[in-house]
Motif scaffolding. Structure first.
Motif, short mmCIF file in Angstrom:
data_model
loop_
_atom_site.label_atom_id
_atom_site.label_comp_id
_atom_site.label_asym_id
_atom_site.label_seq_id
_atom_site.Cartn_x
_atom_site.Cartn_y
_atom_site.Cartn_z
N GLY A 88 -3.37 6.34 1.91
CA GLY A 88 -3.19 5.41 0.80
C GLY A 88 -2.45 6.06 -0.35
O GLY A 88 -2.05 7.23 -0.29
N LEU A 94 -6.81 4.36 4.48
CA LEU A 94 -6.49 4.43 3.06
C LEU A 94 -6.90 5.76 2.46
O LEU A 94 -6.27 6.25 1.52
CB LEU A 94 -7.16 3.26 2.33
CG LEU A 94 -6.58 1.89 2.69
CD1 LEU A 94 -7.47 0.77 2.13
CD2 LEU A 94 -5.16 1.74 2.18
N TYR A 153 -5.55 6.86 -5.24
CA TYR A 153 -6.69 6.35 -4.47
C TYR A 153 -7.30 7.47 -3.64
O TYR A 153 -8.51 7.67 -3.61
CB TYR A 153 -6.23 5.20 -3.59
CG TYR A 153 -7.34 4.56 -2.81
CD1 TYR A 153 -8.17 3.62 -3.41
CD2 TYR A 153 -7.59 4.91 -1.48
CE1 TYR A 153 -9.21 3.04 -2.69
CE2 TYR A 153 -8.62 4.32 -0.77
CZ TYR A 153 -9.43 3.40 -1.38
OH TYR A 153 -10.46 2.83 -0.68
N GLN A 209 -13.49 -2.51 -0.65
CA GLN A 209 -12.50 -2.11 0.34
C GLN A 209 -11.99 -3.30 1.15
O GLN A 209 -12.77 -4.11 1.66
CB GLN A 209 -13.07 -1.07 1.29
CG GLN A 209 -12.08 -0.63 2.36
CD GLN A 209 -12.68 0.32 3.36
OE1 GLN A 209 -13.06 1.43 3.01
NE2 GLN A 209 -12.78 -0.11 4.60
N PHE A 243 0.82 -1.21 0.00
CA PHE A 243 0.00 0.00 0.00
C PHE A 243 0.86 1.27 0.00
O PHE A 243 0.37 2.35 0.29
CB PHE A 243 -0.95 0.00 1.20
CG PHE A 243 -1.88 -1.17 1.23
CD1 PHE A 243 -3.10 -1.13 0.57
CD2 PHE A 243 -1.54 -2.34 1.88
CE1 PHE A 243 -3.95 -2.21 0.58
CE2 PHE A 243 -2.38 -3.43 1.90
CZ PHE A 243 -3.59 -3.38 1.23
#
Length: 620
Positions: free
Chosen positions: A156, A152, A160, A199, A79
């Protein structure tokens, strides 16, 4: 948005709070409560489906499957752009919803039991399964879902974060097993539920206990709720995960006949030949062969002749990956479309396919190859209606000519006709032959092209391409680098040309398309060429807003022909079949789904065959 870990959309700043509705135990009149959702229409499986249609629900559990990877890894966190994450980094993590491999645009509940939403799709409530838990036995709750979303969204990858800011206004916990997402006013509603449903869910407590930073590489595997848990690893060289016998979801209909191996292992090798020799020796057991020369000439070793290793060709109905050489449009030299077109003319696919690939490959022409979404011929009336307002930002001919296809070359490596056409293009672009035959501009600067390459198996393909380019007067080189330098230079946009693909594109224009081709993501690694074009942005926006399959098809066709006309790639090739070699200890359903090979998902281990091979000494 398409990522290895989040199938659809992007994510960023939390905007104004919107009103909270009553708890979802009592659905409000007019809301829909369902086990799944589709982009267009309704999902094909009923609420009481016993299992996915393509699995063997009685597949036995047990055994090991092992595959190979190239290079190495130094992290368990994909990530972030920091470090090189291993292939199985996220296998232990689950999503709220999951897509079957035999439907386009459908998602079914996994961590959720049901979803609830109004016809407007202005919001969605996920009712989580109360039995869901992480592999350490702690419950998975709506607080973990909210934590994962916010993590995120705030930390993230940039593309994104950017995308989610447009889509989600707020996420809020209603109770331990209920979470609500409220979508931004004005954002297209077509697949917003699938996007948040894709997700991944982390353990909030695992992040706290291990002081994890999602923006940094990590040597600690994630704790997840999925069917597999971390087993062991030798950093950079091998990794294995094992099936969790206490997996909370093993009896769910969506999981029947899946996750059948007790162990999955990946062995890493420095180069392709070393990996192949290791397979022959039984170091690992399953190989999806990507090298045509290996498939055509090197499958003659003892284990194959004895029947211990099996070769199998299976149809691949998924989109072609769009594998290609990609120009870095951030560099001034490659901003001239005539120069890019001239370079592309010098790759002789026909000669390469016959001489190097044994006729096994098909030329890539479209970003949606191997599907009916690839643009053909001249634009339809529906496409013209989309393209005409955007004509000023598109190359000449997009509205009037056939969709761009790659040049056909002759049987000799250097095609003279294409060489003359490429020479004329470079002349027009101001790159004239110098005294030594190399092309220079008015400033006396050479036309240099460095093809960055970290795969020695590609040398035999790149070197003839380089020879052709040098015959054109381009100072081209095959720049061999190791995998670490390749990663750093790609992420830092420090290249002229690299090999990449567009495998993250799906059958619908959405967040993934925007992530790859959108101007807002010009600095992101997911937009490797640095494309920024207003017409492309407008078509992507139209695609995100599409409300019917017919409308979507016309938009994809228009987008495909526009992208191809921009010539920021030199398309390579794809195979319409999987060419597999594996020790004869595995089985699969007779009919595979069109969009997934699934060897780690719904294949299984044949213990009787394995025992015979072990007794014969053919298997370790």
């Amino acid at each position: 948005m398409t990522m290895p870990f989040l199938r659809h959309a992007p994510m960023a700043l939390l905007l104004a709070l919107l009103p909270v509705t009553a708890p979802a135990q009592e659905p409000k009149p007019g809301t829909i409560v369902s086990h799944g959702i589709a982009v267009f229409g309704t999902p094909e499986l009923p609420a009481d489906y016993p299992h996915l249609r393509y699995v063997n629900p009685d597949a036995p559990k047990g055994g090991e499957i092992s595959e190979w990877g190239i290079g190495g890894f130094d992290s368990y966190n994909p990530f972030t752009h920091r470090g090189r994450a291993t292939a199985l980094s996220v296998i232990m993590l689950e999503r709220l919803m999951e897509d079957p491999a035999d439907e386009r645009g459908s998602s079914y509940c996994l961590l959720c039991e049901t979803i609830e939403y109004p016809e407007s799709r202005d919001w969605v409530i996920f009712h989580l399964r109360p039995e869901a838990k992480f592999s350490d036995g702690t419950p998975l709750t709506a607080h973990d879902v909210l934590f994962s979303f916010e993590l995120l969204r705030d930390k993230g990858l940039s593309s994104y974060r950017t995308g989610i800011a447009k889509m989600v206004a707020k996420a809020e916990v209603i109770d331990e097993h209920t979470i609500k997402f409220i979508f931004q006013p004005g954002y297209p509603r077509r697949d917003v539920i699938q996007q948040v449903g894709s997700q991944i869910v982390f353990s909030r407590e695992d992040f706290r206990k291990n002081k994890r930073d999602i923006e940094q590489s990590s040597n600690i595997p994630f704790l997840g709720s999925g069917p597999y848990v971390f087993d062991s690893a030798e950093m950079g060289r091998s990794l294995s995960v094992r099936r969790n016998p206490d997996y909370w979801g093993k009896d769910l209909p969506i999981n029947k006949g899946r996750h059948n191996f007790d162990k999955i292992r990946v062995e890493y090798f420095s180069d392709y030949d070393a990996a192949f020799e290791a397979f022959k020796a039984g170091v690992y057991t399953f190989r999806n062969e990507t090298s045509s020369i290996h498939w055509a000439t090197r499958y003659d070793f003892p284990a194959l002749k004895s029947g211990a290793v099996k070769q199998e060709v299976l149809p691949n109905g998924d989109l072609a990956t769009g594998q290609s050489w990609i120009f870095n449009l951030r560099r001034e030299t490659w901003q001239d479309i005539r120069v890019r077109q001239a370079i592309g003319l010098m790759f002789n696919f026909e000669w390469s396919n016959e001489t190097l690939f044994y006729g096994l490959n098909t030329r890539v022409n479209s970003f949606w190859d191997n599907s009916e979404l690839a643009a053909t011929g001249k634009p339809s009336p529906e496409e013209l209606a989309l393209l005409e307002p955007l004509a000023k930002d598109l190359p000449e001919g997009v509205l009037t000519e056939d969709a761009v296809v790659q040049p056909v070359s002759g049987k000799t490596q250097l095609d003279r006709k294409n060489l003359r056409a490429a020479s004329a293009l470079l002349d027009q672009a101001g790159w004239k032959p110098g005294p030594d035959g190399m092309r220079v501009n008015q400033k006396g600067q050479r036309l240099k092209l460095e093809i960055l390459n970290d795969n020695q198996s590609f040398d035999r393909i790149i070197n003839p391409f380089v020879q052709n380019l040098r015959a054109l007067g381009v100072d081209a080189v095959n720049a061999r680098v190791d995998d670490a330098e390749m990663t750093n230079r790609t992420r830092g946009h420090d290249f002229d040309m690299i090999t990449d693909n567009f495998a993250q594109l799906g059958f619908y224009v959405g967040g993934g398309t925007e992530q790859v081709f959108g101007s807002e993501n010009v600095g992101d690694v997911f937009n490797p060429m640095g494309l920024a074009n207003p017409a492309i942005d407008a078509l992507i926006e139209k695609g995100i807003e599409a409300k019917t399959q017919v409308e979507m098809d016309a938009i994809v066709h228009a987008l495909d022909r526009s992208l191809r006309a921009l010539r920021f790639w030199v398309p390579q090739w794809y195979k319409a079949d999987y060419t597999l070699a594996y020790y004869d200890i595995y089985a699969h359903p007779e009919k595979l789904p069109p969009y997934l090979l699934g060897e780690l998902d719904f294949w299984w281990y044949d213990a009787d065959k394995a025992e015979k091979l072990k007794q014969s000494g053919a298997l370790r």
